[in-house]
Design a protein around this motif. Structure first.
Motif, mmCIF file in Angstrom:
data_model
loop_
_atom_site.group_PDB
_atom_site.id
_atom_site.type_symbol
_atom_site.label_atom_id
_atom_site.label_comp_id
_atom_site.label_asym_id
_atom_site.label_seq_id
_atom_site.Cartn_x
_atom_site.Cartn_y
_atom_site.Cartn_z
ATOM 1 N N ALA A 261 0.833 -1.210 0.000
ATOM 2 C CA ALA A 261 0.000 0.000 0.000
ATOM 3 C C ALA A 261 0.860 1.250 0.000
ATOM 4 N N SER A 262 2.083 1.136 0.494
ATOM 5 C CA SER A 262 2.919 2.332 0.589
ATOM 6 C C SER A 262 3.463 2.762 -0.766
ATOM 7 N N ASP A 263 3.141 1.971 -1.796
ATOM 8 C CA ASP A 263 3.697 2.313 -3.101
ATOM 9 C C ASP A 263 2.835 3.314 -3.851
ATOM 10 N N GLU A 264 3.022 4.568 -3.506
ATOM 11 C CA GLU A 264 2.297 5.646 -4.201
ATOM 12 C C GLU A 264 3.183 6.172 -5.326
ATOM 13 N N GLY A 265 2.846 7.318 -5.841
ATOM 14 C CA GLY A 265 3.712 8.000 -6.808
ATOM 15 C C GLY A 265 3.701 7.339 -8.170
ATOM 16 N N PRO A 266 4.756 7.566 -8.940
ATOM 17 C CA PRO A 266 4.775 7.095 -10.332
ATOM 18 C C PRO A 266 4.626 5.575 -10.426
ATOM 19 N N LEU A 267 5.149 4.883 -9.405
ATOM 20 C CA LEU A 267 5.044 3.421 -9.407
ATOM 21 C C LEU A 267 3.590 2.984 -9.451
ATOM 22 N N GLY A 268 2.839 3.564 -8.498
ATOM 23 C CA GLY A 268 1.459 3.133 -8.325
ATOM 24 C C GLY A 268 0.595 3.388 -9.546
ATOM 25 N N LYS A 269 1.018 4.348 -10.397
ATOM 26 C CA LYS A 269 0.182 4.675 -11.560
ATOM 27 C C LYS A 269 0.300 3.609 -12.640
ATOM 28 N N GLU A 270 1.460 2.985 -12.721
ATOM 29 C CA GLU A 270 1.693 2.070 -13.837
ATOM 30 C C GLU A 270 1.451 0.606 -13.513
ATOM 31 N N ILE A 271 1.696 0.251 -12.253
ATOM 32 C CA ILE A 271 1.462 -1.156 -11.926
ATOM 33 C C ILE A 271 0.621 -1.279 -10.670
ATOM 34 N N CYS A 272 0.071 -2.476 -10.519
ATOM 35 C CA CYS A 272 -0.598 -2.802 -9.269
ATOM 36 C C CYS A 272 0.210 -3.919 -8.631
ATOM 37 N N LEU A 273 0.634 -3.712 -7.409
ATOM 38 C CA LEU A 273 1.375 -4.754 -6.710
ATOM 39 C C LEU A 273 0.393 -5.585 -5.878
ATOM 40 N N ALA A 274 0.659 -6.866 -5.790
ATOM 41 C CA ALA A 274 -0.261 -7.710 -5.021
ATOM 42 C C ALA A 274 0.519 -8.796 -4.295
ATOM 43 N N PHE A 275 0.067 -9.120 -3.081
ATOM 44 C CA PHE A 275 0.540 -10.346 -2.430
ATOM 45 C C PHE A 275 -0.466 -11.426 -2.788
ATOM 46 N N LEU A 276 0.019 -12.500 -3.402
ATOM 47 C CA LEU A 276 -0.885 -13.594 -3.773
ATOM 48 C C LEU A 276 -0.684 -14.744 -2.796
ATOM 49 N N ASP A 277 -1.791 -15.337 -2.354
ATOM 50 C CA ASP A 277 -1.621 -16.483 -1.456
ATOM 51 C C ASP A 277 -1.354 -17.738 -2.275
ATOM 52 N N ASP A 278 -1.340 -18.883 -1.586
ATOM 53 C CA ASP A 278 -0.947 -20.104 -2.284
ATOM 54 C C ASP A 278 -1.957 -20.539 -3.339
ATOM 55 N N ASN A 279 -3.152 -19.935 -3.344
ATOM 56 C CA ASN A 279 -4.111 -20.241 -4.421
ATOM 57 C C ASN A 279 -4.092 -19.168 -5.492
#
Ligand code: ADP
Length: 595
Positions: A261-279
């Motif tokens: 969630a702390s990824d604001e700024g130019p990063l956040g505009k171009e990608i979405c970061l996600a933690f994926l669980d084992d499924n």
């Protein structure tokens, strides 16, 4: 030479540039992938560090429990004691090295009951289980990330040879598993749709076997497809007891959430970061509500054995953007290359044209030298021959003597003309030609020049007509230069007349568009060959060359005539004459005096 040195290398370069255009999208994706791969890798490391911190927090809470409680109740009451201090712990457990579970009790608490059902046999060393175990990783992490926390246990462990690990764990097998996401970038590179092999391994072991001589560790296992993350530690004061905690996965996720969630700024505009669980289901997202095909991230990185099959994944917010930028880049580069190729083409053409012009000029200069030599030689021969005859007094007839002197005179005049032309041409080339402009009467000038030429023409059998107005025609000009122009035209009319020896000179004045005089020299001769009308005014150009026509010339007469006329604000032009022959006209501006 030019083709080998310039054209061929340029074409090869252009071809290479065009080839590189095809790889633009791939290159752009690679660059982007490298960038985001670094981001997800660092997030994965942060997640590992978070688990390392949890392990250290567990050590601190365990030490506090052991300090505050009676040794006996600390073991049996550990579940409650730990949970009261640390809410990340879902269940606290204690097991001795013989496999007896001292805590939790099989109480009414459903979590405790479930924990015992799940782990009873495994912790009691009565069955082997598939376990993800990477104690070293966390130990190292803990030391690197937070050296001040590192306990004496860690230091001991570092000093001790790793023999015990090998002894105790060497016997159980470790196997690789498939990764449950397929990052698009990897897919593009390897070009196979086979599931990716995970870097983490699963071991089949009993609890006792796993912990070996270690002082603490973290292990994860799946029970009924549910992830259990267990931390354990053997305190120095009671080394036969293993204290442990099962972490609450939802609370762990709450701790992970700020990492993305702390990824604001130019990063956040171009990608979405996600933690994926084992499924491969997202448990934490940097852009709430973002939707994507979760199993197909742009890039992803595994978190490690602590959270097996969990990944940090990055999804492009606008997947078409990359293709668009690649296309734009392709077009820009393509256009640039096209312009470059065009420039090379036009440049080459200009160079070749210039080269040809120089070659032609060089050839014409060589011709000019031989032409001029001939022209010099002919009058000189006559002059020598007739002057010798006269000098030897072999000609007694006074009429003949006069005729011979006339020839010598006219040949000398021809020589002078030629030499004047050559000298004037050289002066004009160097920009050194000087004019002495003064007001003069063109009618008088033409009369004098033409009459001076008349005897020569008539002696050669020409019928010469002069048609001049009775009134004066004042103009501003250099008398000698203008006379030279007229003589050049008369001499040409004489040379290119062939059998029809008829020359006429006319002087007319015109008022439109400005008052100007036109001196026309008309002949009935060979005429200018078609296609040469413009070229005859170029330097050294001869439409009737000496070899085929037998007419001598330097190719400078008309060039000079035109340049002199233009310096006077006029021109020399050519037109074919009706009924055969040519008309060469000198046009010069007239002075109109206000009455
Ligand atoms: P040149 O010394 O060869 O006469 P010019 O510059 O005076 O050089 O003339 C250029 C060419 O123009 C000549 O070689 C000839 O072919 C052509 N030319 C000039 N005057 C005439 C004319 N009166 N009739 C036909 N051709 C002419």
């Amino acid at each position: 030479m030019f083709t080998v040195a310039v054209l061929a290398p340029s074409m090869v370069l252009a071809w290479l540039a065009v080839r590189s255009l095809r790889d633009q999208q791939f290159l752009l994706e690679r660059q982007e992938a490298m960038l985001w791969q670094n981001v997800v890798d660092s997030k994965a490391i942060q997640a590992q560090q978070l688990l390392g911190e949890a392990q250290r927090a567990f050590a601190v809470h365990l030490a506090a429990v052991l300090r505050d409680a009676e040794p006996a109740s600390a073991a049996t009451q550990f579940d409650a004691l730990l949970r009261s201090r640390w809410d990340l712990a879902q269940v606290g457990f204690v097991v001795d090295l013989d496999g007896r579970i001292l805590s939790p009790e099989r109480s009414a608490r459903p979590e405790a009951r479930l924990f015992l059902d799940d782990n009873n046999r495994f912790l009691g060393n009565r069955e082997t289980a598939e376990v993800y175990y990477n104690n070293k990783m966390l130990a190292n992490n803990a030391q690197q990330a937070a050296a001040p926390y590192s306990s004496s246990v860690f230091q001991e462990k570092q000093a001790a040879p790793p023999k015990t690990d090998a002894d105790n764990r060497g016997q159980f097998s470790r196997q690789s598993q498939a990764r449950n996401v397929v990052p698009l970038q990897q897919l593009q590179i390897s070009k196979d749709t086979q599931p990716q092999t995970s870097k983490i391994t699963v071991s089949e072991a009993e609890f006792r076997q796993l912990i070996g001589q270690d002082r603490e560790g973290l292990l994860a296992r799946f029970v009924d497809n549910k992830l259990n993350v267990l931390l354990w530690r053997r305190p120095e004061e009671s080394p036969r007891l293993v204290f442990g905690a099962q972490l609450s996965v939802p609370k762990l996720v709450n701790l992970l959430q700020p990492l993305v969630a702390s990824d604001e700024g130019p990063l956040g505009k171009e990608i979405c970061l996600a933690f994926l669980d084992d499924n491969a289901r997202p448990v934490a997202l940097s852009r709430p509500g973002f939707q994507a095909s979760w199993k197909r991230p742009f890039v992803a990185s595994e978190i490690g054995e602590a959270l097996p099959h969990w990944e940090v994944a990055a999804y492009l917010v606008n997947p078409a953007r990359l293709a668009q930028s690649a296309l734009t880049l392709k077009w820009t580069l393509g256009l640039l290359i096209a312009v470059l190729i065009l420039a090379i083409g036009v440049g080459s053409w200009l160079i070749i044209a210039d080269l040809n012009r120089h070659l032609r000029l060089a050839r014409q200069k060589t011709d000019f030298v031989s032409n001029v030599s001939h022209e010099l030689k002919t009058p000189l021969t006559s002059i020598r021959m007739f002057s010798e005859l006269l000098a030897d007094r072999r000609v007694q007839d006074p009429a003949k003597q006069v005729a011979y002197l006339g020839i010598i005179h006219s040949e000398a005049a021809r020589l002078t003309r030629l030499i004047n032309n050559v000298l004037d041409f050289a002066r004009l080339e160097r920009g050194e030609k000087k004019y002495h402009f003064q007001e003069c009467d063109l009618a008088a000038l033409v009369r004098e020049t033409a009459e001076a030429y008349r005897p020569h023409l008539e002696a050669n059998g020409f019928d010469f007509e002069l048609d001049l107005p009775a009134v004066p025609m004042p103009a501003e000009g250099d008398r000698d230069a203008l006379a030279q122009v007229l003589v050049n035209l008369l001499s040409n009319a004489e040379k290119y007349s062939g059998a029809k020896k008829k020359i006429r000179v006319e002087l007319r004045s015109h008022e439109q568009p400005v008052p100007y005089a036109e001196v026309a020299v008309l002949d009935r001769g060979l005429g200018v060959p078609a296609g040469s009308e413009k070229k005859i005014f170029e330097q050294f150009y001869r439409a009737h060359d000496s070899l085929s026509s037998g007419i001598q010339g330097s190719g400078l007469g008309l060039t000079l005539a035109r340049q002199i006329a233009r310096a006077h604000g006029g021109d020399v032009v050519h037109a074919p004459r009706q009924g055969g022959g040519s008309v060469f006209s000198i046009r010069l501006p007239l002075i109109r005096k206000q009455p």
